[in-house]
Design a protein around this motif. Structure first.
Motif, PDB file in Angstrom:
ATOM      1  N   GLN A 192      -5.191  13.571   8.639  1.00 34.72           N
ATOM      2  CA  GLN A 192      -5.703  14.825   8.063  1.00 34.72           C
ATOM      3  C   GLN A 192      -6.654  14.591   6.898  1.00 34.72           C
ATOM      4  N   ASN A 193      -6.319  13.639   6.018  1.00 35.63           N
ATOM      5  CA  ASN A 193      -7.180  13.441   4.841  1.00 35.63           C
ATOM      6  C   ASN A 193      -8.354  12.492   5.121  1.00 35.63           C
ATOM      7  N   GLY A 194      -8.478  12.040   6.366  1.00 35.32           N
ATOM      8  CA  GLY A 194      -9.658  11.261   6.758  1.00 35.32           C
ATOM      9  C   GLY A 194      -9.582   9.765   6.473  1.00 35.32           C
ATOM     10  N   LEU A 195      -8.452   9.304   5.896  1.00 31.76           N
ATOM     11  CA  LEU A 195      -8.352   7.882   5.545  1.00 31.76           C
ATOM     12  C   LEU A 195      -8.392   6.976   6.769  1.00 31.76           C
ATOM     13  N   PHE A 201      -8.268  -6.778  -3.548  1.00 31.30           N
ATOM     14  CA  PHE A 201      -9.490  -7.036  -2.784  1.00 31.30           C
ATOM     15  C   PHE A 201      -9.216  -8.194  -1.833  1.00 31.30           C
ATOM     16  N   GLY A 202      -9.818  -8.146  -0.657  1.00 37.20           N
ATOM     17  CA  GLY A 202      -9.598  -9.189   0.334  1.00 37.20           C
ATOM     18  C   GLY A 202      -8.537  -8.820   1.363  1.00 37.20           C
ATOM     19  N   THR A 203      -7.785  -7.715   1.113  1.00 41.54           N
ATOM     20  CA  THR A 203      -6.815  -7.245   2.111  1.00 41.54           C
ATOM     21  C   THR A 203      -7.586  -6.654   3.281  1.00 41.54           C
ATOM     22  N   PRO A 204      -7.422  -7.182   4.501  1.00 39.51           N
ATOM     23  CA  PRO A 204      -8.226  -6.701   5.629  1.00 39.51           C
ATOM     24  C   PRO A 204      -8.068  -5.197   5.870  1.00 39.51           C
ATOM     25  N   TYR A 205      -9.183  -4.563   6.218  1.00 38.48           N
ATOM     26  CA  TYR A 205      -9.151  -3.130   6.540  1.00 38.48           C
ATOM     27  C   TYR A 205      -8.165  -2.856   7.679  1.00 38.48           C
ATOM     28  N   GLU A 206      -8.107  -3.775   8.635  1.00 41.28           N
ATOM     29  CA  GLU A 206      -7.195  -3.625   9.782  1.00 41.28           C
ATOM     30  C   GLU A 206      -5.750  -3.523   9.320  1.00 41.28           C
ATOM     31  N   LYS A 207      -5.370  -4.378   8.371  1.00 50.85           N
ATOM     32  CA  LYS A 207      -3.992  -4.387   7.861  1.00 50.85           C
ATOM     33  C   LYS A 207      -3.677  -3.066   7.158  1.00 50.85           C
ATOM     34  N   VAL A 208      -4.603  -2.595   6.312  1.00 52.95           N
ATOM     35  CA  VAL A 208      -4.405  -1.327   5.599  1.00 52.95           C
ATOM     36  C   VAL A 208      -4.309  -0.183   6.606  1.00 52.95           C
ATOM     37  N   TYR A 209      -5.179  -0.206   7.604  1.00 53.97           N
ATOM     38  CA  TYR A 209      -5.179   0.838   8.645  1.00 53.97           C
ATOM     39  C   TYR A 209      -3.810   0.914   9.318  1.00 53.97           C
ATOM     40  N   GLN A 210      -3.297  -0.225   9.750  1.00 53.60           N
ATOM     41  CA  GLN A 210      -2.013  -0.243  10.467  1.00 53.60           C
ATOM     42  C   GLN A 210      -0.866   0.182   9.545  1.00 53.60           C
ATOM     43  N   GLU A 211      -0.908  -0.265   8.282  1.00 52.82           N
ATOM     44  CA  GLU A 211       0.165   0.098   7.330  1.00 52.82           C
ATOM     45  C   GLU A 211       0.210   1.600   7.094  1.00 52.82           C
ATOM     46  N   LEU A 212      -0.953   2.189   6.801  1.00 52.29           N
ATOM     47  CA  LEU A 212      -0.993   3.625   6.504  1.00 52.29           C
ATOM     48  C   LEU A 212      -0.652   4.450   7.741  1.00 52.29           C
ATOM     49  N   LYS A 213      -1.102   3.971   8.897  1.00 53.75           N
ATOM     50  CA  LYS A 213      -0.800   4.671  10.153  1.00 53.75           C
ATOM     51  C   LYS A 213       0.711   4.711  10.382  1.00 53.75           C
ATOM     52  N   SER A 214       1.395   3.591  10.090  1.00 59.05           N
ATOM     53  CA  SER A 214       2.846   3.551  10.306  1.00 59.05           C
ATOM     54  C   SER A 214       3.600   4.338   9.224  1.00 59.05           C
ATOM     55  N   GLN A 215       3.014   4.449   8.021  1.00 60.94           N
ATOM     56  CA  GLN A 215       3.678   5.201   6.928  1.00 60.94           C
ATOM     57  C   GLN A 215       3.680   6.704   7.203  1.00 60.94           C
ATOM     58  N   MET A 252      -8.622  -3.431  -8.567  1.00 59.23           N
ATOM     59  CA  MET A 252      -7.858  -3.366  -7.321  1.00 59.23           C
ATOM     60  C   MET A 252      -8.499  -2.298  -6.434  1.00 59.23           C
ATOM     61  N   VAL A 253      -8.134  -2.330  -5.150  1.00 53.89           N
ATOM     62  CA  VAL A 253      -8.580  -1.295  -4.214  1.00 53.89           C
ATOM     63  C   VAL A 253      -7.590  -0.136  -4.296  1.00 53.89           C
ATOM     64  N   ARG A 254      -8.109   1.062  -4.604  1.00 52.00           N
ATOM     65  CA  ARG A 254      -7.230   2.231  -4.719  1.00 52.00           C
ATOM     66  C   ARG A 254      -7.598   3.262  -3.656  1.00 52.00           C
ATOM     67  N   LEU A 255      -6.582   3.695  -2.911  1.00 49.63           N
ATOM     68  CA  LEU A 255      -6.763   4.715  -1.883  1.00 49.63           C
ATOM     69  C   LEU A 255      -5.773   5.843  -2.115  1.00 49.63           C
ATOM     70  N   PRO A 256      -6.120   7.074  -1.709  1.00 50.33           N
ATOM     71  CA  PRO A 256      -5.170   8.181  -1.878  1.00 50.33           C
ATOM     72  C   PRO A 256      -3.831   7.865  -1.217  1.00 50.33           C
ATOM     73  N   GLY A 257      -2.761   8.331  -1.845  1.00 43.35           N
ATOM     74  CA  GLY A 257      -1.413   8.136  -1.307  1.00 43.35           C
ATOM     75  C   GLY A 257      -0.778   9.476  -0.985  1.00 43.35           C
ATOM     76  N   PRO A 258       0.552   9.490  -0.848  1.00 40.10           N
ATOM     77  CA  PRO A 258       1.244  10.740  -0.520  1.00 40.10           C
ATOM     78  C   PRO A 258       1.140  11.791  -1.623  1.00 40.10           C
ATOM     79  N   SER A 259       0.908  11.350  -2.869  1.00 38.25           N
ATOM     80  CA  SER A 259       0.664  12.305  -3.964  1.00 38.25           C
ATOM     81  C   SER A 259      -0.295  11.659  -4.961  1.00 38.25           C
TER      82      SER A 259
END
Length: 199
Positions: free
Chosen positions: A82-85, A61-75, A45-52
């Motif tokens: 700050q963490n560069g994600l 895999f296959g989840t668009p970068y755009e979708k992840v960007y918008q999700e994390l931005k809204s979270q 799976m694709v693993r990215l840093p979270g809140p902890s």
């Protein structure tokens, strides 16, 4: 021109920095576009840093970068800025649509560059498991890069230098040992593994 694959665990940081650098490297004098390159991850799976540390963000895999960007931005825009994600995902979405998994690809490459020893081992094992029916050789090279933004930037430049050295060869099979030796002398901070494998 050789065909390159660059590979890390999640196809997010190290392989995408290398993909970005190789893809957009243009020669002003010849107006030649960048290298023929694709990028992949070897993880399940694709693993990215979270809140902890115990709460990573996990995506298939296959989840668009755009979708992840918008999700994390809204979270939590502040945390992920700050963490560069967010800047990493912004670069990724401008380079290609979504992270791809190496084990699902059936493309052939002249040179496969991994960014971590376990990714190198995973690629070599996968090629061996495929049965090597096509008898097409490939050079699998590991350039060890720590998984953080600073090292990914340096690693991307090192991989670009390696690809330029490979491109200047008329016979990469004959010259590869010498290319790796010279690269290692120029870049002592990036330990190298190399093997020839077959599709």
């Amino acid at each position: 021109m050789a065909k390159y694959a660059v590979i890390c665990a999640s196809n997010q940081n190290r392989s995408m920095e290398a993909h970005h650098v190789l893809n957009f490297r243009t020669n002003i004098k010849t107006s030649k576009k960048g290298f023929n390159v694709k990028s992949y991850g070897t993880g399940s799976m694709v693993r990215l840093p979270g809140p902890s540390i115990d709460k990573p963000n996990i995506y298939p895999f296959g989840t668009p970068y755009e979708k992840v960007y918008q999700e994390l931005k809204s979270q939590d825009q502040q945390l992920y800025t700050q963490n560069g994600l967010l800047s990493m995902l912004d670069r990724n979405r401008k380079t290609k649509e979504a992270p791809q998994r190496w084990h699902e690809s059936r493309e052939l490459f002249d040179v496969i560059i991994t960014c971590e020893e376990r990714c190198f081992d995973s690629v070599v094992e996968d090629l061996s498991n495929r049965g090597q029916n096509l008898n097409e050789s490939t050079h699998v090279i590991n350039v060890e890069i720590k998984d953080n933004h600073e090292d990914a930037l340096l690693g991307g430049r090192a991989i670009l230098q390696l690809a330029q050295m490979i491109e200047s060869s008329n016979d990469i099979d004959a010259d590869m040992d010498g290319i790796i030796e010279e690269f290692t002398l120029r870049n002592p901070g990036f330990p190298i593994l190399h093997t020839v494998a077959y599709f």
